[in-house]
Scaffold this motif. Structure first.
Motif, PDB file in Angstrom:
ATOM      1  N   MET A  14      76.340  74.508  -0.250  1.00 30.44           N
ATOM      2  CA  MET A  14      75.302  74.712   0.761  1.00 30.44           C
ATOM      3  C   MET A  14      74.513  73.423   1.005  1.00 30.44           C
ATOM      4  O   MET A  14      74.151  73.109   2.150  1.00 30.44           O
ATOM      5  CB  MET A  14      74.347  75.822   0.314  1.00 30.44           C
ATOM      6  N   SER A  15      74.252  72.687  -0.047  1.00 29.63           N
ATOM      7  CA  SER A  15      73.503  71.438   0.092  1.00 29.63           C
ATOM      8  C   SER A  15      74.240  70.450   0.988  1.00 29.63           C
ATOM      9  O   SER A  15      73.644  69.819   1.869  1.00 29.63           O
ATOM     10  CB  SER A  15      73.262  70.805  -1.285  1.00 29.63           C
ATOM     11  N   GLU A  16      75.541  70.312   0.777  1.00 33.68           N
ATOM     12  CA  GLU A  16      76.311  69.373   1.593  1.00 33.68           C
ATOM     13  C   GLU A  16      76.419  69.842   3.034  1.00 33.68           C
ATOM     14  O   GLU A  16      76.463  69.029   3.959  1.00 33.68           O
ATOM     15  CB  GLU A  16      77.688  69.157   0.965  1.00 33.68           C
ATOM     16  N   LYS A  17      76.453  71.153   3.253  1.00 37.19           N
ATOM     17  CA  LYS A  17      76.436  71.676   4.622  1.00 37.19           C
ATOM     18  C   LYS A  17      75.103  71.355   5.297  1.00 37.19           C
ATOM     19  O   LYS A  17      75.062  71.000   6.477  1.00 37.19           O
ATOM     20  CB  LYS A  17      76.675  73.182   4.608  1.00 37.19           C
ATOM     21  N   ILE A  18      74.017  71.495   4.544  1.00 41.96           N
ATOM     22  CA  ILE A  18      72.691  71.171   5.090  1.00 41.96           C
ATOM     23  C   ILE A  18      72.603  69.684   5.430  1.00 41.96           C
ATOM     24  O   ILE A  18      72.105  69.304   6.496  1.00 41.96           O
ATOM     25  CB  ILE A  18      71.590  71.572   4.087  1.00 41.96           C
ATOM     26  N   LEU A  19      73.096  68.833   4.541  1.00 43.52           N
ATOM     27  CA  LEU A  19      73.069  67.393   4.798  1.00 43.52           C
ATOM     28  C   LEU A  19      73.891  67.045   6.040  1.00 43.52           C
ATOM     29  O   LEU A  19      73.489  66.196   6.848  1.00 43.52           O
ATOM     30  CB  LEU A  19      73.589  66.635   3.575  1.00 43.52           C
ATOM     31  N   GLY A  20      75.044  67.695   6.190  1.00 41.51           N
ATOM     32  CA  GLY A  20      75.847  67.485   7.392  1.00 41.51           C
ATOM     33  C   GLY A  20      75.128  67.943   8.648  1.00 41.51           C
ATOM     34  O   GLY A  20      75.195  67.279   9.696  1.00 41.51           O
ATOM     35  N   HIS A  24      73.948  65.578  11.782  1.00 38.63           N
ATOM     36  CA  HIS A  24      74.352  65.901  13.152  1.00 38.63           C
ATOM     37  C   HIS A  24      73.135  66.039  14.058  1.00 38.63           C
ATOM     38  O   HIS A  24      73.152  65.589  15.217  1.00 38.63           O
ATOM     39  CB  HIS A  24      75.162  67.201  13.161  1.00 38.63           C
ATOM     40  N   THR A  25      72.059  66.631  13.542  1.00 42.84           N
ATOM     41  CA  THR A  25      70.824  66.774  14.325  1.00 42.84           C
ATOM     42  C   THR A  25      70.256  65.411  14.702  1.00 42.84           C
ATOM     43  O   THR A  25      69.838  65.186  15.843  1.00 42.84           O
ATOM     44  CB  THR A  25      69.781  67.571  13.520  1.00 42.84           C
ATOM     45  N   LEU A  26      70.240  64.500  13.742  1.00 42.33           N
ATOM     46  CA  LEU A  26      69.752  63.142  14.020  1.00 42.33           C
ATOM     47  C   LEU A  26      70.650  62.438  15.032  1.00 42.33           C
ATOM     48  O   LEU A  26      70.168  61.717  15.913  1.00 42.33           O
ATOM     49  CB  LEU A  26      69.697  62.337  12.721  1.00 42.33           C
ATOM     50  N   ARG A  31      71.791  58.762  19.076  1.00 43.86           N
ATOM     51  CA  ARG A  31      73.233  58.510  19.022  1.00 43.86           C
ATOM     52  C   ARG A  31      73.571  57.088  18.600  1.00 43.86           C
ATOM     53  O   ARG A  31      74.592  56.838  17.961  1.00 43.86           O
ATOM     54  CB  ARG A  31      73.876  58.817  20.384  1.00 43.86           C
ATOM     55  N   TYR A  32      72.717  56.132  18.933  1.00 46.94           N
ATOM     56  CA  TYR A  32      73.015  54.744  18.599  1.00 46.94           C
ATOM     57  C   TYR A  32      72.928  54.479  17.091  1.00 46.94           C
ATOM     58  O   TYR A  32      73.387  53.446  16.601  1.00 46.94           O
ATOM     59  CB  TYR A  32      72.080  53.789  19.348  1.00 46.94           C
ATOM     60  N   LEU A  33      72.356  55.431  16.319  1.00 45.14           N
ATOM     61  CA  LEU A  33      72.273  55.279  14.865  1.00 45.14           C
ATOM     62  C   LEU A  33      73.514  55.800  14.145  1.00 45.14           C
ATOM     63  O   LEU A  33      73.587  55.729  12.915  1.00 45.14           O
ATOM     64  CB  LEU A  33      71.049  56.009  14.323  1.00 45.14           C
ATOM     65  N   GLU A  34      74.489  56.296  14.881  1.00 42.44           N
ATOM     66  CA  GLU A  34      75.679  56.889  14.266  1.00 42.44           C
ATOM     67  C   GLU A  34      76.354  55.991  13.231  1.00 42.44           C
ATOM     68  O   GLU A  34      76.749  56.463  12.157  1.00 42.44           O
ATOM     69  CB  GLU A  34      76.668  57.293  15.370  1.00 42.44           C
ATOM     70  N   PHE A  75      61.176  68.104   8.119  1.00 41.52           N
ATOM     71  CA  PHE A  75      60.841  67.121   7.085  1.00 41.52           C
ATOM     72  C   PHE A  75      62.107  66.507   6.498  1.00 41.52           C
ATOM     73  O   PHE A  75      62.168  65.305   6.231  1.00 41.52           O
ATOM     74  CB  PHE A  75      60.019  67.756   5.963  1.00 41.52           C
ATOM     75  N   LEU A  76      63.132  67.325   6.283  1.00 42.35           N
ATOM     76  CA  LEU A  76      64.383  66.815   5.731  1.00 42.35           C
ATOM     77  C   LEU A  76      65.028  65.813   6.682  1.00 42.35           C
ATOM     78  O   LEU A  76      65.595  64.809   6.249  1.00 42.35           O
ATOM     79  CB  LEU A  76      65.347  67.960   5.439  1.00 42.35           C
ATOM     80  N   ALA A  77      64.952  66.094   7.984  1.00 43.46           N
ATOM     81  CA  ALA A  77      65.505  65.150   8.959  1.00 43.46           C
ATOM     82  C   ALA A  77      64.752  63.822   8.907  1.00 43.46           C
ATOM     83  O   ALA A  77      65.361  62.748   8.954  1.00 43.46           O
ATOM     84  CB  ALA A  77      65.438  65.749  10.368  1.00 43.46           C
ATOM     85  N   ARG A  78      63.433  63.900   8.801  1.00 41.74           N
ATOM     86  CA  ARG A  78      62.624  62.675   8.681  1.00 41.74           C
ATOM     87  C   ARG A  78      62.969  61.920   7.397  1.00 41.74           C
ATOM     88  O   ARG A  78      63.119  60.694   7.400  1.00 41.74           O
ATOM     89  CB  ARG A  78      61.131  63.017   8.671  1.00 41.74           C
ATOM     90  N   ALA A  79      63.083  62.653   6.287  1.00 42.92           N
ATOM     91  CA  ALA A  79      63.360  62.007   5.006  1.00 42.92           C
ATOM     92  C   ALA A  79      64.742  61.360   4.996  1.00 42.92           C
ATOM     93  O   ALA A  79      64.925  60.258   4.463  1.00 42.92           O
ATOM     94  CB  ALA A  79      63.248  63.022   3.870  1.00 42.92           C
ATOM     95  N   TYR A  80      65.726  62.022   5.607  1.00 42.20           N
ATOM     96  CA  TYR A  80      67.067  61.462   5.706  1.00 42.20           C
ATOM     97  C   TYR A  80      67.031  60.171   6.537  1.00 42.20           C
ATOM     98  O   TYR A  80      67.569  59.131   6.120  1.00 42.20           O
ATOM     99  CB  TYR A  80      67.994  62.497   6.360  1.00 42.20           C
TER     100      TYR A  80
END
Length: 441
Positions: A14-20, A24-26, A31-34, A75-80
């Motif tokens: 589940m953790s790796e799915k969340i990270l994925g 993807h959200t970011l 897109r230029y950060l891919e 928050f997770l998106a910001r932290a990533y």
């Protein structure tokens, strides 16, 4: 019997799915950060409360990741993104001689300022009064915003305010950032190269987009450019080393087995003699020019010379026969010292007296070198280092030797000739070298 998934296995999945999902959200918003979003490999590490990285892996702990995702996935998106930007800006490798705790805070503030200015839906948050106040204060500093500039600003703040800033801007864990002794390991060199490549690709992708840059994108581009020019002075100085044959035994160029066999068989006649010359890459002859205009600080110059001495005094940096000419120049050459040994360089660093104080003109130093060559007092130099604040008149004609300008401040990129190498130095590093040298003396 089919394998029954354990709780730990489920949490990892589940953790790796969340990270994925976060990545993807970011990507959808940025897109230029891919190229940079996929640099870090995921690795589970219990005991963490947030993300962490060593430049190679993104560390996470399943329990806080699963818990926070249910209530605050933004928050997770910001932290990533925060952790990824540390890599893009090469914060992990630019600490130098700075205080680690304060450098960590400076890096966090620099990154958060970029994210807040981006104003993207996946990372947007309400700015606290403290954040607004901090960003306004940093903008008044001028010269753009980078972790180095934030660090200098933090050095002027009191402990109570620093504590408040630490609580406000703490986002990821820096415990795995490499120490100074670890930065030159093969893994760390590869990690740094990966991030340099990712940063170049991000810049190219951003330039391809036709959208007008927002403040966040402008800050991002500025910090990528700043990181590009902030390399290790030690690594930079090696560019001026040249290959040359020097008289010394070269044990790597003969077979010790045959050598020993000849001694046993013929007693005093080895079969193969070792080569008496060896090709080495060292610093043979070059020029250091110190800008002694009114804007150059004597302590910074002394710190620069001490750091140069530390680099050159290491084994296999100098040829046995070497010549370094130290010129002091403002709008004309005021003084020349010839350094023929490490002892000479150390003596000058400890007793440096600046001569000059007028305006800055870089051309007289180059003319002086050409005059020395015409008079036969100097051969073609291996290179020329010009230690300066960057405010002066540059020569138009390219010399036939390597030239580098070492800048103490932010400089106008367009004003520097395209044929010149450039390196942005940090004043606090040289002041540290000066104080270290004073204590040693």
């Amino acid at each position: 019997m089919p394998h029954k998934q354990t709780q730990a296995e489920w949490e990892t999945e589940m953790s790796e799915k969340i990270l994925g999902y976060i990545r993807h959200t970011l990507y959808l918003d940025l897109r230029y950060l891919e190229p940079a979003l996929s640099v870090l490999a995921y690795e589970k590490k219990d005991g963490l409360l947030t993300f962490a990285t060593d430049g190679i892996r993104l560390y996470y702990a399943s329990e806080p990741l699963l818990r926070v995702f249910q209530t605050n996935d933004r928050f997770l998106a910001r932290a990533y993104l925060h952790t990824v930007l540390h890599g893009i800006f090469r914060h992990l490798w630019l600490i130098g001689t700075r205080e680690r705790k304060l450098w960590n805070l400076a890096c966090d503030i620099a990154v958060e300022m970029v994210i807040d200015a981006m104003d993207k839906a996946c990372t947007k948050r309400i700015l606290s009064w403290l954040r607004i106040h901090t960003y306004e204060a940093l903008k008044q500093e001028g010269n753009g915003v980078s972790a180095a500039i934030v660090y200098r600003w933090l050095k002027e703040q009191d402990k109570e305010f620093l504590l408040a800033l630490s609580n406000e801007f703490y986002t990821d864990d820096h415990r795995f950032w490499p120490k100074e002794s670890e930065t030159n390991t093969p893994f760390m060199i590869q990690a740094k190269n990966n991030w340099e490549k990712a940063a170049r690709q991000v810049s190219l992708e951003k330039n391809r987009t036709k959208e007008e840059d927002k403040e966040g994108e402008t800050l991002l581009a500025a910090q990528i450019q700043a990181a590009k020019h902030r390399r290790s002075y030690k690594d930079f100085l090696r560019k001026f080393a040249v290959f040359w044959e020097e008289r010394q035994l070269d044990p790597e160029e003969f077979d010790l087995g045959y050598y020993s066999y000849g001694l046993r068989l013929y007693r005093n006649m080895p079969l193969i003699e070792p080569l008496e010359t060896r090709e080495t890459k060292k610093i043979r002859e070059f020029v250091i020019v110190i800008d002694t205009s009114y804007s150059t600080n004597g302590k910074l110059v002394a710190g620069f010379l001490r750091e140069t001495y530390d680099v050159l005094s290491r084994k296999n940096s100098f040829f046995r026969s070497c010549s370094i000419r130290l010129l002091q120049c403002d709008n004309e050459v005021r003084r020349e010292d010839v350094i023929g040994s490490e002892t000479d360089l150390m003596r000058l660093a400890g007793q440096m007296q600046l001569a000059g104080g007028g305006g800055t003109d870089f051309r007289p130093a180059f003319s002086y070198v050409e005059r020395l060559r015409r008079e036969g007092r100097m051969k073609k130099p291996g290179g020329l280092l010009y230690f300066t604040d960057g405010k002066g008149t540059y020569p138009k004609q390219k010399p036939d030797y390597k030239t580098a300008f070492l800048f103490l401040e932010e400089y106008e990129e367009e004003a520097v000739p395209p044929w010149a190498m450039r390196l942005r130095l940090e004043p606090e590093e040289w002041l540290h070298e000066y104080q270290r040298g004073k204590r040693r003396d």
